[in-house]
Design an enzyme around this catalytic site. Sequence first.
Site, PDB file in Angstrom:
ATOM      1  N   GLY A 135       0.756  -1.245   0.000  1.00  0.00           N
ATOM      2  CA  GLY A 135       0.000   0.000   0.000  1.00  0.00           C
ATOM      3  C   GLY A 135       0.783   1.290   0.000  1.00  0.00           C
ATOM      4  N   GLU A 155       3.967  -6.663   1.693  1.00  0.00           N
ATOM      5  CA  GLU A 155       3.489  -7.044   0.357  1.00  0.00           C
ATOM      6  C   GLU A 155       3.398  -5.835  -0.567  1.00  0.00           C
ATOM      7  OE1 GLU A 155      -0.404  -8.421   1.424  1.00  0.00           O
ATOM      8  OE2 GLU A 155       0.301 -10.342   2.156  1.00  0.00           O
ATOM      9  N   PRO A 156       4.495  -5.154  -0.830  1.00  0.00           N
ATOM     10  CA  PRO A 156       4.409  -3.996  -1.727  1.00  0.00           C
ATOM     11  C   PRO A 156       4.241  -4.430  -3.183  1.00  0.00           C
ATOM     12  CG  PRO A 156       6.699  -4.386  -1.106  1.00  0.00           C
ATOM     13  CD  PRO A 156       5.881  -5.410  -0.372  1.00  0.00           C
ATOM     14  N   GLY A 157       3.391  -3.736  -3.893  1.00  0.00           N
ATOM     15  CA  GLY A 157       3.219  -3.996  -5.323  1.00  0.00           C
ATOM     16  C   GLY A 157       3.554  -2.743  -6.103  1.00  0.00           C
ATOM     17  N   ARG A 161      -6.153   3.090 -15.687  1.00  0.00           N
ATOM     18  CA  ARG A 161      -6.124   3.805 -14.404  1.00  0.00           C
ATOM     19  C   ARG A 161      -6.789   5.187 -14.456  1.00  0.00           C
ATOM     20  NH1 ARG A 161      -2.244   5.238 -11.953  1.00  0.00           N
ATOM     21  NH2 ARG A 161      -3.052   4.765  -9.897  1.00  0.00           N
ATOM     22  N   TYR A 197      -9.723   5.144 -11.868  1.00  0.00           N
ATOM     23  CA  TYR A 197      -9.414   5.774 -10.571  1.00  0.00           C
ATOM     24  C   TYR A 197      -9.165   7.276 -10.695  1.00  0.00           C
ATOM     25  CZ  TYR A 197      -7.762   0.910  -9.783  1.00  0.00           C
ATOM     26  OH  TYR A 197      -7.618  -0.443  -9.719  1.00  0.00           O
ATOM     27  N   CYS A 254     -14.323   3.927 -28.415  1.00  0.00           N
ATOM     28  CA  CYS A 254     -15.605   4.634 -28.513  1.00  0.00           C
ATOM     29  C   CYS A 254     -16.270   4.781 -27.160  1.00  0.00           C
ATOM     30  CB  CYS A 254     -16.507   3.881 -29.478  1.00  0.00           C
ATOM     31  SG  CYS A 254     -15.713   3.694 -31.066  1.00  0.00           S
ATOM     32  N   TYR A 292      -0.357  -1.913 -12.128  1.00  0.00           N
ATOM     33  CA  TYR A 292      -1.777  -1.861 -12.472  1.00  0.00           C
ATOM     34  C   TYR A 292      -1.982  -1.240 -13.858  1.00  0.00           C
ATOM     35  CZ  TYR A 292      -1.729  -2.801  -7.517  1.00  0.00           C
ATOM     36  OH  TYR A 292      -1.447  -3.363  -6.294  1.00  0.00           O
TER      37      TYR A 292
HETATM   38  C1  LIG Z   1      -3.182  -5.060  -3.720  1.00  0.00           C
HETATM   39  C2  LIG Z   1      -2.625  -5.680  -2.515  1.00  0.00           C
HETATM   40  C3  LIG Z   1      -1.298  -5.435  -2.159  1.00  0.00           C
HETATM   41  C4  LIG Z   1      -0.413  -4.474  -2.905  1.00  0.00           C
HETATM   42  O1  LIG Z   1      -0.807  -3.151  -2.778  1.00  0.00           O
HETATM   43  P1  LIG Z   1       0.142  -1.992  -3.387  1.00  0.00           P
HETATM   44  O2  LIG Z   1      -0.614  -0.756  -3.153  1.00  0.00           O
HETATM   45  O3  LIG Z   1       0.320  -2.289  -4.835  1.00  0.00           O
HETATM   46  O4  LIG Z   1       1.419  -2.030  -2.634  1.00  0.00           O
HETATM   47  C5  LIG Z   1      -0.793  -6.115  -1.070  1.00  0.00           C
HETATM   48  N1  LIG Z   1      -1.550  -6.983  -0.352  1.00  0.00           N
HETATM   49  C6  LIG Z   1      -2.841  -7.237  -0.670  1.00  0.00           C
HETATM   50  C7  LIG Z   1      -3.614  -8.210   0.134  1.00  0.00           C
HETATM   51  C8  LIG Z   1      -3.420  -6.599  -1.764  1.00  0.00           C
HETATM   52  O5  LIG Z   1      -4.690  -6.846  -2.072  1.00  0.00           O
END
Ligand SMILES: *Cc1c(COP(=O)(O)O)cnc(C)c1O
Length: 421
Positions: A239, A275-277, A314, A318, A346, A375
């Site tokens: 997050g 859990e960084p994405g 996105r 969002y 379209c 994303y």
């Molecule tokens: C989406 C998600 C993440 C990653 O969130 P980011 O904002 O991309 O870091 C981590 N854990 C869980 C459970 C998620 O659903």
Amino acid sequence: MDHFLYRHGELYAEDVAVSEIAAEVGTPFYCYSTATLERHFRLFDEALDGMEHLVCYAMKAASNQAILKTLAALGAGMDVVSGGEYARAIAAGVPGDRIVFSGVGKTADEIRATLKGGIRQFNVESEPEMEVINAVALELGVVAPITVRVNPDVDAKTHAKIATGKSENKFGIPISRAKEVYAHAASLPGLKVIGIDVHIGSQLTQLEPFKMAYEKVAALTEELRAEGHEIKRLDLGGGLGIPYTRSNDAPPLPVEYGQLIKDTLGHLNCEIEIEPGRLIAGNAGIMVSKVIYIKEGEDRSFMIIDGAMNDLIRPAMYEAHHDIIPVAEATPGVEKQQYDIVGPVCESGDTFAKERVMDPVGADDLIAFRSAGAYGAVMASEYNSRPLIPEVLVHGDQFAVIRRRPTLDEMINRDTIPEWL
Ligand SMILES: *Cc1c(COP(=O)(O)O)cnc(C)c1O
């Protein structure tokens, strides 16, 4: 910091000119930088130095096999949210004991496949799910390691579609019911409780919501331990936000986030998972597109490009902002122009930016959407029968197509005609 910079008047991805990739691959496409992916992973890994930890990349942000392999080689774990992502992680060589399985709707089939293939833990989101994991584990004669995802009811102060830690969201179980749910979990012989999980949302730009959530997790850890549960692992979710513009307040750095984790949870001697994405992949990718037309409307100029909402959703989904820059650097001092930047799909929602003031471009010029690595490609579709957008990975002075553009024949031949036609 990323590795997309102007050099000799042109945008480069590391040591490769973006125009060179465009000439070979065609537009639109995504382009990722290996050095940026690696740098961001290491920032998190180092931020947790001194604590036993595992950084599990949330692969839903960008899940190409080449990206997963790049991160797995650095020792990354993976956070997966479907059986498909689990299969991708395994295919990229990530061992099962480095894969955590999150998500509110895990099916019995997905649970079975991951228990057979090996899993670090399930982050359980409800009691019905707990029952199913227990049943599948007993059927296979194994014990499933679990944490329970608690919903701490804090406001992540982010876009409503990516806030997940309020009681009105579908995620986790209310923290107020945690004791009861943990007691239930402990009574199920197919489960082994090992910790607590929390994830409050995405694109957080302040530390305060994390602090509030992690303090609640710390208190819960003590309470659950007092009830006899073994809480040895804390999964703190992802997050942390990224800067989408160069001007706005920069979000906290991974090192500051790591310090917050140490301050709020360090005394518990738990193994920490994060859990960084977005922060790993976001600024490690750009989307490159070509201007098709500049169309003068009554009161505005439309920049019509060959990328569209099906390639990068996105902004439509969002209201997200992406900095958009020309691939050929503008001559210094040139007057900026204002455009509505739109794709060919379209739908009026196929608008990337309204009244965007930027360096002037003309038909056939290349432009780059910055911060598009997370994303982006994973949410792409073939809406309007536009071929699925390809992905390219740069590594120093080399680049490789890591997912090619399908041909129109391939797309058409995926359909099958029933016998009555
Ligand atoms: C989406 C998600 C993440 C990653 O969130 P980011 O904002 O991309 O870091 C981590 N854990 C869980 C459970 C998620 O659903």
